[in-house]
Design a protein around this motif. Structure first.
Motif, PDB file in Angstrom:
ATOM      1  N   VAL A 169       0.847  -1.186   0.000  1.00 21.67           N
ATOM      2  CA  VAL A 169       0.000   0.000   0.000  1.00 21.67           C
ATOM      3  C   VAL A 169       0.893   1.250   0.000  1.00 21.67           C
ATOM      4  O   VAL A 169       1.927   1.287   0.670  1.00 21.67           O
ATOM      5  CB  VAL A 169      -0.971  -0.023   1.220  1.00 21.67           C
ATOM      6  CG1 VAL A 169      -0.204  -0.072   2.527  1.00 21.67           C
ATOM      7  CG2 VAL A 169      -1.902   1.175   1.202  1.00 21.67           C
ATOM      8  N   ILE A 194      -2.293   6.372   1.335  1.00 25.92           N
ATOM      9  CA  ILE A 194      -3.477   6.140   2.176  1.00 25.92           C
ATOM     10  C   ILE A 194      -3.334   7.025   3.425  1.00 25.92           C
ATOM     11  O   ILE A 194      -2.228   7.242   3.914  1.00 25.92           O
ATOM     12  CB  ILE A 194      -3.583   4.630   2.544  1.00 25.92           C
ATOM     13  CG1 ILE A 194      -4.975   4.287   3.074  1.00 25.92           C
ATOM     14  CG2 ILE A 194      -2.482   4.207   3.513  1.00 25.92           C
ATOM     15  CD1 ILE A 194      -5.258   2.794   3.094  1.00 25.92           C
ATOM     16  N   ILE A 206      -8.131  -2.993   1.045  1.00 31.68           N
ATOM     17  CA  ILE A 206      -7.673  -1.627   0.744  1.00 31.68           C
ATOM     18  C   ILE A 206      -8.201  -1.197  -0.623  1.00 31.68           C
ATOM     19  O   ILE A 206      -8.243  -1.999  -1.558  1.00 31.68           O
ATOM     20  CB  ILE A 206      -6.126  -1.578   0.776  1.00 31.68           C
ATOM     21  CG1 ILE A 206      -5.647  -1.847   2.201  1.00 31.68           C
ATOM     22  CG2 ILE A 206      -5.595  -0.233   0.286  1.00 31.68           C
ATOM     23  CD1 ILE A 206      -4.180  -2.117   2.317  1.00 31.68           C
ATOM     24  N   HIS A 210      -5.009   2.892  -3.600  1.00 34.88           N
ATOM     25  CA  HIS A 210      -3.891   2.966  -2.653  1.00 34.88           C
ATOM     26  C   HIS A 210      -2.930   1.788  -2.793  1.00 34.88           C
ATOM     27  O   HIS A 210      -1.849   1.818  -2.233  1.00 34.88           O
ATOM     28  CB  HIS A 210      -4.396   2.982  -1.200  1.00 34.88           C
ATOM     29  CG  HIS A 210      -5.319   4.120  -0.891  1.00 34.88           C
ATOM     30  ND1 HIS A 210      -5.000   5.428  -1.167  1.00 34.88           N
ATOM     31  CD2 HIS A 210      -6.567   4.147  -0.332  1.00 34.88           C
ATOM     32  CE1 HIS A 210      -6.014   6.210  -0.799  1.00 34.88           C
ATOM     33  NE2 HIS A 210      -6.966   5.457  -0.306  1.00 34.88           N
ATOM     34  N   LYS A 211      -3.355   0.707  -3.512  1.00 30.78           N
ATOM     35  CA  LYS A 211      -2.474  -0.463  -3.474  1.00 30.78           C
ATOM     36  C   LYS A 211      -1.734  -0.679  -4.800  1.00 30.78           C
ATOM     37  O   LYS A 211      -2.221  -0.317  -5.863  1.00 30.78           O
ATOM     38  CB  LYS A 211      -3.230  -1.717  -3.043  1.00 30.78           C
ATOM     39  CG  LYS A 211      -4.393  -2.147  -3.868  1.00 30.78           C
ATOM     40  CD  LYS A 211      -5.059  -3.331  -3.177  1.00 30.78           C
ATOM     41  CE  LYS A 211      -6.313  -3.776  -3.917  1.00 30.78           C
ATOM     42  NZ  LYS A 211      -7.013  -4.814  -3.197  1.00 30.78           N
TER      43      LYS A 211
END
Length: 654
Positions: A169, A194, A206, A210-211
């Protein structure tokens, strides 16, 4: 020819590297043609025999190794038939024809392995996407370490235009990332840090913005990533493993041809033995009978049949993997090509999975901006997903910010919320909340609500100073490409497209109308979805279920083909589905179905070519109308044709 996976041919990596087999086949050809030239244009006949023997050695070397391996396992396959034919030809003095047989057979073998390796390599290329080293951040200094040494929770730095070295992330910076290698998306995707990350947060939970995934390519900015998966568990590592497992799962046609060969090879051997004694019945010498038997042996070898299906299945799976679609084996590939019915989950599959603010209707002369300000101030105090969606959309659609004039917000279970706003009470919720608090709802407002509910919207009334001042409605909107995708599916022959949803029937009907589904079934629990799938299966015999793989797992397991969307992050989806669309895009569905249809038609063409050639050659060689040379040329030609036909799938475009 044989169906073993190319990488099992360890002996292929001989003295001249991995192309040794091909070089040996070419040398066999050189000696054969030299021998032929000497035989026709020279007086020194012994030289020609020497050349033919050399051609036998180079042409028969790998075929013999293959046959010995098989015989050890108690299998008599095509390699054995070919060697028997070549030895028989030498025995009756037809060295030239035996050399031609071994040259063409070894060349066919070598080219087949080359072709199969090509398809395998495009799959293995996925595995090479992972970078070998990572930049680990340790007390403000960067250390280069092998990716195998990364631990969960480590922070790594990804420099511009380099590969991401672990699934994780983004915790600092923002950048756009090219995810084509994992999800097949052609346009780079923006990724942001994040804001807060709980220690127990799962990778799957998530938000995708964000990943990041191993092997994807960072854009122009530096980002810091917290590692959430070890290298062997990364999405790309599991993808490669699953694709290689997929190849070993035989397709229905492959299983059928395997059964056919099991009976066919012994019958051919029996027929050849019988033909050796034809001289006892008809007027010819033993050598003539033996020659005829050897011709039949060559003609009846089902080389092309053995390779026809696996080459097409492998090419189809490799082509799909290149576009971010994982197909688990030949069965799923073939089944998908026969589909006419597809069932879809609604939320997150056909729709965005996020409610959007669709209507804002102020009443009794209340100013729209003041109305929205009041709603925003109150809703932004709540953590409810609907409240969050409403707050976000008011800010984005109307450029209004909070004035922080609301306080004392409390949720009333199943009815809505109440709060204080500028010294008076505000209620936002359903009609029951209003009547409970002595607020009158007129019949015309009830009618307005019914109309919106009919369209599948979720409606909330807003009251202030003990009177209604307006209503707002939200709805989970269809994905932008859903309608277009369904039209394309219809165009390629999908007749029934059904939505199965846990949502209200009205919501289902509304979405179905907007995007062009044939049917919508609402109010379904997961077990109801399974029953619906079973019913549809009885009606249409084959059905695919498309979902996000988490709550749809039971329905997917019950369908003929389970198709999971957005599987790049979801372990459950990868495990339960037969087909996984790595990206979250429904648009790749027509490509997958089209590819499966094409694979099926190529498998059929290959079967007709291979069986047709055997059916044509066996009778004419039995009657003595064709010699070994012409039988070999036609036979091996058909094998090459089948392989080249299958490789067309690697270039498939919808």
């Amino acid at each position: 020819m044989n169906q073993n996976k190319p990488n099992e041919h360890s002996h292929n990596h001989g003295i001249l590297g991995e192309k040794t087999e091909l070089y040996f086949a070419i040398l066999s050809g050189v000696f054969f043609f030299t021998g032929l030239f000497i035989e026709h244009f020279s007086t020194v006949q012994e030289w020609s025999l020497g050349c033919f023997i050399a051609a036998y050695f180079f042409g028969g070397y790998f075929t013999t190794l293959e046959a010995i391996n098989k015989i050890k396992k108690g299998e008599f396959e095509i390699d054995f038939l070919m060697l028997a034919a070549a030895i028989g030809a030498a025995y009756i003095g037809s060295w030239g024809e035996g050399a031609l047989l071994l040259f063409l057979f070894s060349l066919g073998h070598a080219l087949e392995h080359y072709a199969m390796n090509k398809a395998k390599k495009s799959i293995e290329a996925l595995g090479n996407l992972s970078p070998k080293i990572a930049l680990l951040k340790k007390e403000n200094e960067l250390v280069e370490i092998p990716i195998e040494s990364l631990q969960i929770g480590d922070v790594i730095v990804i420099k511009p235009n380099t590969k991401v070295s672990a699934d994780g992330v983004v915790i600092k910076g923002k950048s756009s990332i090219n995810q084509a290698s994992v999800t097949g998306e052609s346009i780079p995707v923006d990724k942001y840090a994040i804001s807060s990350l709980q220690t127990h947060t799962e990778f799957n939970d998530i938000e995708s913005k964000h990943k990041v995934f191993t092997g994807t390519i960072n854009g122009d900015n530096v980002i810091e990533v917290k590692v959430l998966k070890l290298s062997e568990d990364s999405t790309i590592a599991r993808l490669v493993k699953m694709v290689s497992d997929a190849e070993t799962q035989k397709s229905p046609t492959q299983l059928l041809t395997k059964k056919f060969e099991k009976w066919f090879v012994p019958i051919v051997i029996l027929l050849v033995v019988v033909l050796c004694f034809a001289y006892l019945v008809i007027d010819e010498t033993f050598n003539q009978s033996l020659y005829r038997a050897i011709c039949v042996l060559v003609a009846a070898s089902p080389c092309a049949l053995a390779i026809s299906t696996p080459s097409a299945v492998l090419s189809g799976i490799a082509r799909a993997a290149k576009s971010g679609v994982l197909i688990k084996g030949g069965r799923a590939l073939e089944d998908m090509g026969t589909l006419t019915t597809i069932a879809f989950d609604k939320t997150g599959t056909l729709t965005e999975g996020k409610p959007k603010l669709t209507n804002v209707i102020p009443l009794s002369g209340f100013d729209k901006t003041n109305f929205l300000s009041l709603v925003l101030d109150v809703e932004s105090l709540s953590n409810h997903p609907l409240a969050r969606a409403i707050s976000k959309d008011i800010r984005e659609q109307y450029q209004i910010e909070t004035n922080n004039q609301a306080s004392d917000m409390s949720e009333i279970q199943g009815k809505g919320i109440k709060a204080q706003y500028q010294g008076d009470e505000v209620f936002i919720g359903n009609p029951r909340l209003m009547t409970d608090n002595g607020i009158d709802v007129s019949t015309e407002i009830e009618q307005q609500m019914r109309d919106l509910l009919q369209d599948g919207e979720t409606v909330m009334l807003v009251a202030y100073h003990k009177e209604l001042i307006g209503l707002i409605s939200v709805m989970d909107m269809p994905r932008p490409f859903a309608k277009d995708t369904l039209q394309r599916l219809k165009a390629i022959g999908i007749k029934n497209m059904i939505m199965l949803t846990g949502d209200h029937q009205n919501v289902g009907n509304s979405i179905a109308r907007q995007i062009g589904l044939t049917e919508a079934k609402g109010n379904l629990l997961p077990e109801d979805k399974v029953k619906a799938i079973q019913k549809l299966k009885q009606r249409d015999s084959k059905i695919a279920m498309v979902g996000d793989g988490v709550n749809d797992a039971p329905a997917m397991a019950n369908s003929t083909v389970g198709i999971a969307m957005g599987a790049a992050g979801s372990d459950v989806a990868l495990e339960t589905a037969d087909v996984a669309l790595m990206s979250d895009k429904i648009e790749s569905l027509p490509f997958v179905i089209g590819l499966s249809r094409k694979s099926r038609s190529i498998i059929k063409q290959n079967l007709w070519i291979s069986l047709g050639v055997v059916a044509f050659l066996v009778p004419i060689t039995m009657m003595g109308w064709a010699n070994i040379g012409s039988a070999v040329a036609i036979h091996e030609g058909s094998t090459l044709l089948v392989v080249i036909n299958a490789l067309r799938l690697l270039r498939y475009k919808i």
